[in-house]
Design a protein around this motif. Sequence first.
Motif, mmCIF file in Angstrom:
data_model
loop_
_atom_site.group_PDB
_atom_site.id
_atom_site.type_symbol
_atom_site.label_atom_id
_atom_site.label_comp_id
_atom_site.label_asym_id
_atom_site.label_seq_id
_atom_site.Cartn_x
_atom_site.Cartn_y
_atom_site.Cartn_z
ATOM 1 N N MET A 115 0.838 -1.204 0.000
ATOM 2 C CA MET A 115 0.000 0.000 0.000
ATOM 3 C C MET A 115 0.870 1.251 0.000
ATOM 4 N N LYS A 116 1.915 1.244 0.818
ATOM 5 C CA LYS A 116 2.814 2.397 0.895
ATOM 6 C C LYS A 116 3.607 2.566 -0.398
ATOM 7 N N GLU A 117 4.064 1.471 -0.961
ATOM 8 C CA GLU A 117 4.891 1.522 -2.168
ATOM 9 C C GLU A 117 4.106 1.980 -3.396
ATOM 10 N N HIS A 118 2.869 1.490 -3.537
ATOM 11 C CA HIS A 118 2.108 1.733 -4.765
ATOM 12 C C HIS A 118 0.966 2.739 -4.607
ATOM 13 N N GLY A 119 0.630 3.103 -3.368
ATOM 14 C CA GLY A 119 -0.453 4.051 -3.146
ATOM 15 C C GLY A 119 -1.811 3.376 -3.104
ATOM 16 N N ALA A 120 -2.196 2.908 -1.947
ATOM 17 C CA ALA A 120 -3.510 2.278 -1.760
ATOM 18 C C ALA A 120 -3.966 2.537 -0.332
ATOM 19 N N VAL A 121 -5.266 2.397 -0.102
ATOM 20 C CA VAL A 121 -5.829 2.546 1.238
ATOM 21 C C VAL A 121 -6.702 1.343 1.560
ATOM 22 N N TYR A 122 -6.841 1.120 2.857
ATOM 23 C CA TYR A 122 -7.693 0.048 3.357
ATOM 24 C C TYR A 122 -8.800 0.683 4.192
ATOM 25 N N PHE A 123 -10.028 0.434 3.764
ATOM 26 C CA PHE A 123 -11.208 0.933 4.472
ATOM 27 C C PHE A 123 -11.798 -0.179 5.321
ATOM 28 N N GLY A 124 -12.283 0.184 6.501
ATOM 29 C CA GLY A 124 -13.005 -0.755 7.328
ATOM 30 C C GLY A 124 -14.502 -0.519 7.202
ATOM 31 N N ALA A 125 -15.244 -1.607 7.055
ATOM 32 C CA ALA A 125 -16.705 -1.556 7.086
ATOM 33 C C ALA A 125 -17.140 -2.257 8.365
ATOM 34 N N ILE A 126 -18.319 -1.972 8.810
ATOM 35 C CA ILE A 126 -18.773 -2.483 10.103
ATOM 36 C C ILE A 126 -19.284 -3.912 9.976
#
Length: 185
Positions: A115-126
Amino acid sequence: MSEALRIETPLTQEKIKGLMAGDNVLISGVIYTGRDAAHKKMVEALEQGADLPFPLNDQIIYFVGPTPAREGQVIGSAGPTTSGRMDAYSPKLIAEGLTGMIGKGLRSQEVINAMKEHGAVYFGAIGGAGAIISKCIISAEVIAYPELGTEAIRRLTVKDFPAIVVIDHCGNNLYEIGKEQYRKP
């Protein structure tokens, strides 16, 4: 609690840079579904030089295996799957341009590094809120791997899908930040 940020897909690098761990978001647009069986098939396709069911660049995958829709509904309950099940496959998909993932639970260091290297995010859903989340899904269409049943890849159109940025593109991790806030001095 801060007001939720509204995000329209596709999830570009520019949009990612404006998201920080802990931000509440409402996602609208097209997202895709996939769990471990679908992820395995996608990574195998990449390794064989085959086309993927959808272009990964600037896309979001929601880790979900929705229940069948009742009559008059677009989709059944659509709560998040434990994200760690995709950790063996996510770094490869991120390297290919995937910019967002939605799920629940911790991610491996290998995923965070990608994620840091390529540019991504992780979202949490409930977790446990699948029936409520399903009301944010306007349309759902199986686009690949129908033989996987509930785990087939779907193209979803969502409106104001609620999520939290758990891990941002810099690797800031809400799970770690939260623990630190409650440690005794």
